[in-house]
Design an enzyme around this catalytic site. Structure first.
Site, PDB file in Angstrom:
ATOM      1  CD1 TRP A 113       0.653  -8.180   8.424  1.00  0.00           C
ATOM      2  CD2 TRP A 113       0.407  -7.418   6.333  1.00  0.00           C
ATOM      3  NE1 TRP A 113       0.055  -6.935   8.494  1.00  0.00           N
ATOM      4  CE2 TRP A 113      -0.109  -6.453   7.227  1.00  0.00           C
ATOM      5  CE3 TRP A 113       0.355  -7.169   4.973  1.00  0.00           C
ATOM      6  CZ2 TRP A 113      -0.670  -5.243   6.794  1.00  0.00           C
ATOM      7  CZ3 TRP A 113      -0.203  -5.970   4.533  1.00  0.00           C
ATOM      8  CH2 TRP A 113      -0.705  -5.023   5.434  1.00  0.00           C
ATOM      9  CG  ASP A 165       7.268 -10.620   6.860  1.00  0.00           C
ATOM     10  OD1 ASP A 165       7.802  -9.782   7.625  1.00  0.00           O
ATOM     11  OD2 ASP A 165       6.205 -10.391   6.262  1.00  0.00           O
ATOM     12  CE  LYS A 178       4.851  -3.845  11.105  1.00  0.00           C
ATOM     13  NZ  LYS A 178       3.505  -3.308  11.306  1.00  0.00           N
TER      14      LYS A 178
END
Lengths: 405, 405
Positions: free
Chosen positions: B121, B204, B228
Site C-alpha cells: 500500500w 497511513d 479493519k
C-alpha cells in the site's frame, strides 16, 4: 452497550409499519427502506448466505462478493432495462462529488458543458463544475443554458427557453447537464430537453432514478446517490455509455477515473460493500413488486393521493410547483399565511402542521430552508414508501385543513 | 426475497462465535466485528433509539444524527486521547483516495513530500502521489526517503537508512509519509522515524489505528479506512492538527478540501451515515473493553499466541517478517517448501493448510499474491478478533505442523 434480545416487532407487515414501532418517514434522503429489506439486512449482518461471516465483514475479493456484485449488475440491468453498452459503476462521495468528477472525466481541454439549472442541487452542480474548471488545467467553459431561478425553481423550462452555447456562436457543448428531479423544490422533468447534435445528456437522477421505466439510451450518463430510491448512504451509481467511458480523461487521479472503476468492477480499493449490497436488496425488492412498471403505478397512486388532498384544500394550502412539473417523488407545499409575510400566519401554521403530523406518526416532513418562508412542508414518496403512508398523509392533510381552516 | 424470522443464534456469547453459525474471520479487511456490535446494528436498523426510524434511514440533518456525531467525536477523543487541537474528519473513498487527497490538500506549489515505502500500500501511495503531482498544477516532488523493497518488505528501515530530501541538497519536505502497519507483508512501525525539523508526519494507519494508545501529538495527520480496527467499509477517518488544516489548499474541488469537511462536520453532503455510526459503535465497544490500554494487552496476547506457535515450529513454517518488525495486526507466514521453489511443496502445503483451517472454522487466512510464492498465509488479528480465535488458530498451527511435518 449490552447484547440485545431479538426484537419482537420484526414480523409486522409493511402496511402496518406504525404498529411495529416505526413511523412513516417522509425524509428526502436518507429515506425509508422496505421492511423486508431491513429484515434481510438484520439476518445478513450476522451471517451472509451461510458463509459464517456477516455482510459487513465480507471480503470484497472473496467469491461471495464476486457473486453478489454480478447479481446486482444483472438485477439492475433487468429491472432498469439497461443495455449492455452501458456500464454500471459504484463510487463514493455522493452525487455532490460527481459535480466535479463528471467534468473531470468528460470535458476535453477547452470543452464546454451546458447546464440547465432547475433547483438547489442543480445550482450546486453548476457552482462546483465552475470551481473545478477554475482550479484545474481544463480551461473548460460551464454555460447556463436555462434556469428556473426567476420563479424560485417552481417550474421546468420549456425547450424554447433553453439557449445552448452553440446557439450563441461558441462551440457546441460536449454534454448537457440536467437534474431530472429537484428534491428541494419538488419539480421533475416529465420530458427530456432537445439537445444539440453531437452532445450527450448527463442526468443527475439522485432522487428519481428507478422510480419508473425509462429509456436509458436517451442518456449518456445517469448518476446519483443510492440513499433515496435505491438503498442507503455511502455509494453513488453511475450508468455510462461505453463510447463516453472510453473517451474519459485519464489525466486525473486514478481514484476519480471512470475507466478505473469500470475495469476494476468498482473495487479498485475496498468499496462501500454494505451500501452496494443494499442497492442489490432494493433491486430484488423491486423485482418482487413486479418491476418498475408496477412501481410506477404505485408511485403515481401515492403522489396522486397527496396532491389530490392538497388540491381539495386550495384555500388552506399552497403547493409550490406548477401543476405540469410536479414531482412524483417530492411534494412541496405550505399553509397559506395571514398576509403571507415572513414569520406570519403561514409559518406558524406550518409549524403546527409538522408538530401534529409528528404526533400522528408522519415524520420528517419539514421542507428545506432554501424554499424560503421557513421551508414549508415536503413529503418524499420514494419507492419504499408504502401506499399506507401516502394514504395516512393524504388523510391528515384533509383533516388538518378542516380543523384549522 | 421473503421476510425472515428473527435469527435464533444471536444470543451466543462472543467467545463461542463458532457455535453461533459464525466462523473466526481472519480477513485483512473488511474484518470481523464484535458480536455485540452486530447485535446493536440489528436493533438499530429497525428502529434507532426509539425514533421509529432505522439507522440506515436517518436524516443526516436531524437531531438524532447531530447527537450521534457529537458522541462519536467525544468517544474517539476519549479513547484515543486525541487533543482538542486535532480535528477528526470522515470522508469517503478509503485510504487509497487519500493517496491524492493528502498531497492535494497539504503540498504547497513546488513542495516536496518524503515517503518511506514499507509495503504494497505504501508503493501504491507513492505511485498515486506521483500521479497526482504529474496531473495537477502543483509542481510537487515526491521523494522516496527509504524503502524496504530490497528484502520484499520484510523489515522496517532504520533511521540511518532514511535519506530525506533536505539531506540531498533540495528543500526539506513539507511532510514525511509512513505506513504505520503494512497489512500485506505484516510489518509494523514500533518506533517513529526521526523526521527533518519543520516537517510533519503523515501516517497511513489504515490497519493499526486504535490498536493501542498512541501519542497523537507526534503526528500531523493520521488517516485510514474504518473497516479493519474501527468498523466497516464506506468511511475513512482523518485526524489532522489545526494549523495544518488551516493551511490546507482551497484551490481544489470543494468535496476534496479538508477545510470543508472540518467546517461542515464531515457532512457537506449526505455522508456515509451508517459507516460513521459503526465507527461510533466500535468506540463504545472499546470503552466497554476497558479502553485502548486493555485492548493493547489483549492484542499483544493474541498475536503472541500465534507467533509462539509459529516459532515453536520453525522447521515447518517460515514467518515472513524480521522478528523486531513483526505486526501485531497481520501475521504472515508460509509452510516451508521442498526446495522452496515456486509451485513447489510449500505452496501445496499452504493450500492444504488453508483448506484444513477452513474446515476447522478458521476462515480467510490466505495471504496476498504480492508476497510471492502463492501468497502463503496471513492471519489478521484486529481489535474485534476474540482471544478464542487466536487461541484456536495457534492450536491449529501446532497441530497441523505435527500432522504434516
Amino acid at each position: 452497550m449490552t447484547a440485545i434480545s431479538p426484537h419482537a416487532s420484526v414480523s409486522a407487515p409493511a402496511s402496518e409499519a406504525r404498529t411495529s414501532g416505526r413511523v412513516f418517514n417522509f425524509g428526502a434522503g436518507p429515506s425509508t427502506l422496505p421492511d423486508d429489506v431491513l429484515k434481510q439486512i438484520q439476518q445478513d449482518v450476522w451471517n451472509y448466505r451461510g458463509s459464517g461471516i456477516g455482510i459487513l465483514e465480507l471480503s470484497h475479493r472473496g467469491k461471495e462478493y464476486d457473486k453478489l456484485i454480478a447479481e446486482i449488475d444483472d438485477d439492475l440491468r433487468a429491472i432498469g432495462n439497461i443495455p449492455r453498452n452501458y456500464k454500471i459503476l459504484f463510487m463514493t462521495g455522493g452525487a455532490t462529488s460527481q459535480n466535479y468528477i463528471v467534468p473531470a472525466n468528460l470535458l476535453p481541454p477547452g470543452g464546454t458543458a451546458d447546464h440547465i439549472v432547475t433547483g438547489y442541487w442543480a445550482e450546486n452542480t453548476l457552482a462546483d463544475a465552475r470551481q473545478y474548471a477554475s482550479c484545474s488545467n481544463t480551461k473548460a467553459t460551464i454555460h447556463v443554458a436555462a434556469t428556473s431561478a426567476d420563479k424560485n425553481h417552481s417550474y421546468i423550462p420549456a425547450d424554447a427557453d433553453i439557449k445552448y452555447s452553440a446557439s450563441q456562436g461558441r462551440g457546441g457543448p460536449t454534454y448537457v447537464h440536467i437534474t431530472s428531479n429537484n428534491t428541494i423544490y419538488g419539480t421533475q422533468w416529465h420530458r427530456l430537453p432537445k439537445i444539440p447534435e453531437g452532445a450527450f445528456l448527463v442526468s443527475d437522477a439522485c432522487s428519481d432514478f428507478f422510480w419508473k421505466p425509462i429509456d436509458v439510451t436517451k442518456f449518456g450518463v445517469i448518476y446519483g446517490g443510492a440513499q433515496k430510491n435505491m438503498g442507503t448512504t455511502g455509494c453513488s451509481f453511475i450508468v455510462i455509455r461505453d463510447d463516453i467511458l472510453e473517451r474519459a480523461n485519464k489525466d486525473i487521479p486514478r481514484m476519480l477515473q471512470y475507466g478505473v472503476f469500470s475495469r476494476e468492477e468498482s473495487r479498485p480499493n475496498t468499496p462501500p460493500t454494505f451500501a452496494i449490497y443494499t442497492v442489490g436488496l432494493m433491486a430484488k425488492w423491486i423485482k418482487a413488486q413486479g418491476g418498475l412498471a408496477a412501481l410506477e403505478k404505485l408511485n403515481r397512486e401515492k403522489a396522486g393521493l397527496v396532491y389530490a388532498a392538497l388540491d381539495a384544500n386550495t384555500g388552506f394550502y399552497t403547493p409550490h410547483v406548477r401543476k405540469e412539473d410536479r414531482s412524483f417523488m417530492n411534494i412541496t407545499f405550505a399553509c397559506k399565511g395571514v398576509g403571507a409575510k415572513e414569520g406570519g400566519g403561514g409559518m406558524e401554521m406550518d409549524a403546527r402542521f409538522l408538530a401534529d403530523a409528528g404526533k400522528a406518526g408522519l415524520a420528517v416532513l419539514k421542507g428545506h430552508r432554501a424554499m424560503g418562508h421557513g421551508g414549508g412542508m415536503r413529503a418524499s414518496l420514494y419507492n419504499a414508501m408504502p401506499l399506507a403512508g401516502a394514504q395516512a398523509l393524504a388523510e391528515f392533510i384533509g383533516d388538518f385543513a378542516k380543523k384549522n381552516g
